[in-house]
Motif scaffolding. Structure first.
Motif, short mmCIF file in Angstrom:
data_model
loop_
_atom_site.label_atom_id
_atom_site.label_comp_id
_atom_site.label_asym_id
_atom_site.label_seq_id
_atom_site.Cartn_x
_atom_site.Cartn_y
_atom_site.Cartn_z
N TYR A 333 -33.44 -37.14 143.13
CA TYR A 333 -34.73 -37.49 142.53
C TYR A 333 -35.73 -37.86 143.62
N SER A 334 -35.29 -38.58 144.63
CA SER A 334 -36.18 -38.95 145.73
C SER A 334 -36.66 -37.71 146.47
N ARG A 335 -35.79 -36.70 146.59
CA ARG A 335 -36.20 -35.45 147.25
C ARG A 335 -37.28 -34.73 146.44
N ALA A 355 -44.34 -42.98 148.53
CA ALA A 355 -43.88 -44.36 148.38
C ALA A 355 -42.82 -44.47 147.29
N SER A 356 -42.98 -43.68 146.22
CA SER A 356 -41.99 -43.70 145.15
C SER A 356 -40.66 -43.13 145.63
N ALA A 357 -40.72 -42.11 146.46
CA ALA A 357 -39.48 -41.54 147.02
C ALA A 357 -38.76 -42.56 147.88
N GLN A 358 -39.51 -43.28 148.69
CA GLN A 358 -38.91 -44.31 149.53
C GLN A 358 -38.34 -45.43 148.67
N GLY A 359 -39.08 -45.81 147.62
CA GLY A 359 -38.61 -46.88 146.75
C GLY A 359 -37.34 -46.50 146.01
N ALA A 360 -37.22 -45.23 145.64
CA ALA A 360 -36.01 -44.79 144.93
C ALA A 360 -34.78 -44.97 145.80
N ILE A 361 -34.93 -44.75 147.10
CA ILE A 361 -33.79 -44.87 148.02
C ILE A 361 -33.57 -46.32 148.43
N PRO A 411 -41.04 -38.98 132.92
CA PRO A 411 -40.17 -39.74 132.02
C PRO A 411 -39.28 -40.75 132.73
N CYS A 412 -38.86 -40.46 133.97
CA CYS A 412 -38.01 -41.41 134.69
C CYS A 412 -38.75 -42.70 134.98
N PHE A 413 -40.07 -42.63 135.15
CA PHE A 413 -40.88 -43.83 135.27
C PHE A 413 -41.06 -44.47 133.90
#
Length: 512
Positions: A333-335, A355-361, A411-413
């Motif tokens: 998902y982060s990718r 920033a969302s990608a970084q936050g997911a990890i 939707p994931c958010f």
């Protein structure tokens, strides 16, 4: 070059059929990207066949109209059309001398397309004086002859020579027009006799086969005023205005207005390219999508996993299995979030998805690893439910359509925030899953969700209908994957492949 919308004032007479005069000016200004304003000089009883009578309101009222506009609104350009009498012309001249608008285009309306003479001799003299106040005058061939005090020119070369003499006489740029001449060609030219040798900038053209030419002079001069207010380049303004006028003439016969010389279709090209459907607002789009998945959200609320997560009775093994799968999901998902960042059209959107990608990890993975050892996550394999969801997201990312991709990510958010916010109210100091509940009900996650909704809604509102439809479809598909993801832990006792529940209802179709 200015990028703001030019505010253009038309000072002219009326046409109750809407094809000429102020009515045509306002359409022309709007069609060429301006905000149109209007001051009425004369009320004209005319139609596509001819002029029947002219009523001129008191000049004192004309002055009140002019002052009402200039006292309140900035004026970027003025187009002047029919002035009717010498007294009206002098009043407009005095107003121009006092207000000094940056651009003045004078269409010396003396002869209508129908052939009717619209000014008396005294008014024509005053109009000649007013021409010295203008930046550009746009007479047709008969009007050019009146300004020159000569017979009507019958050839293009004669028109250009006459335009040069008018330019020299009044110290003004002249638009020479070939519309009244015979032949298939329809040239126009900017003629400037300010220097020792007149300069002629000619724009060629081809005559459009139509009798719907009512109001062409009004419309072209208004377009020129509007275009020049933006570009500050007369040649560029003429090229653009002429192209628009040709397009409007090509669509004119579709209007079927009147029995004489019909009007041009000011918005014909625009309607053909973009239609007349109103675009929804971002809020309308996302509210509609959210309502469309209300059945899915209701099913999520009733899932044993979600109910047990909320009241704390959920089996710990089921929760750990869920977190393991979620951790595997977050890696890809982060990718996909990073791909959205790469495709984003603005720096702000690029920064948000990155920033969302970084936050997911960093953020969410830390939460998961506080429950499940990293080595356990590393040994785990994605379940069919996890794989199906990721396949949808990765496929959307691979297609490279930013709008559809971010709709798939939303939707994931949104659903996680919605579930977390409501379940967090059930949290208490001894609640076994309070850390999970608090993460997805956190204010920072709420702000991120709101920003994601706004970004996706804005992209959808700006998209064409087919793209917006595709966005709504993949939003629903991914909302269904969220339901399946929440259902999987208690629907797969023993974690045997093939025992997970299918996507609900119409969502059992293959991921795109």
């Amino acid at each position: 070059m200015s990028t703001s919308i030019p505010r253009v004032l038309s000072i002219a007479g009326t046409d109750p059929t809407g094809g000429a005069g102020i009515q045509a000016d306002l359409k022309s200004i709007a069609a060429n990207g301006g905000y149109g304003m209007a001051v009425v000089t004369a009320l004209v009883a005319q139609n596509t066949v001819g002029v029947r009578s002219v009523h001129v309101p008191p000049v004192s009222f004309l002055r009140e109209q002019l002052d009402a506009v200039s006292d309140d609104v900035g004026i970027d350009a003025v187009k002047i059309g029919m002035l009717a009498t010498a007294e009206v012309t002098i009043a407009v001249d005095q107003w121009l001398a006092r207000v000094r608008p940056p651009v003045v285009v004078l269409d010396p309306v003396m002869v209508a397309t129908s052939g009717d003479r619209l000014l008396d001799a005294e008014a024509e003299q005053a109009l000649g004086d007013l021409a010295r106040r203008a930046d550009l005058v746009t007479p047709n061939v008969p009007e050019l002859a009146i300004l020159a005090g000569e017979p009507v020119a019958t050839s293009w070369d004669a028109v250009l020579e006459q335009a040069a003499r008018v330019s020299a006489r009044y110290g003004v740029l002249v638009l020479a027009k070939g519309g009244h001449l015979r032949g298939a060609d329809l040239p126009d030219a900017l003629v400037d006799a300010a220097g020792e040798t007149p300069t002629v900038t000619e724009i060629p053209g081809v005559r459009v086969d139509t009798t719907s030419t009512h109001g062409t002079g009004c419309s072209l001069s208004s377009a020129l005023a509007t275009r020049f207010a933006v570009s500050r380049d007369w040649e560029n303004a003429l090229r653009e205005s002429k192209a628009w006028l040709v397009e409007s003439l090509q669509h004119a016969d579709s209007l079927d207005v009147g029995t004489g010389h019909g009007p041009i279709h000011h918005f014909g090209g625009m309607w053909a390219r973009g239609g007349t459907a109103t675009r929804p607002s971002p809020q309308e789009v996302t509210a509609g999508w959210w309502s469309d998945v209300s059945d899915i959200r209701a099913e999520i609320d009733e899932l044993p996993f979600v109910c047990g997560l909320g009241d704390g009775t959920l089996d710990r093994d089921a929760f750990v299995w869920y977190l393991t799968q979620d951790a595997l999901y977050l890696r890809d998902y982060s990718r996909v979030l990073a791909q959205a960042s790469r495709l984003a059209p603005t720096a702000a959107e690029q920064a948000f998805w990155a920033a969302s990608a970084q936050g997911a990890i960093l953020g969410e993975m830390q939460l998961h690893e506080s429950w499940v050892p990293p080595e356990t996550i590393g040994r785990a394999a994605p379940s069919p439910t996890t794989s199906a969801y990721l396949d949808t997201l990765l496929a959307a990312g691979a297609r490279g359509d930013y709008a559809v991709l971010v709709a798939a990510l939303l939707p994931c958010f949104w659903i996680y925030h919605d579930v977390g916010q409501r379940l967090e109210r059930l949290s208490h100091p001894g609640h076994p899953y309070s850390s999970w509940l608090e993460t997805y009900a956190d204010e920072s996650f709420a702000l991120s969700t709101a920003q994601a909704v706004q970004i996706v809604g804005t992209a959808a509102a700006a998209a064409d209908e087919s793209t917006r439809t595709a966005m709504g479809e993949i939003f629903r598909v991914c909302a269904g994957h969220e339901l399946a993801f929440f259902a999987a832990p208690l629907g797969t006792q023993g974690r045997a492949v093939g025992q997970e529940p299918a996507l609900p209802g119409s969502l059992t179709r293959a991921a795109p």
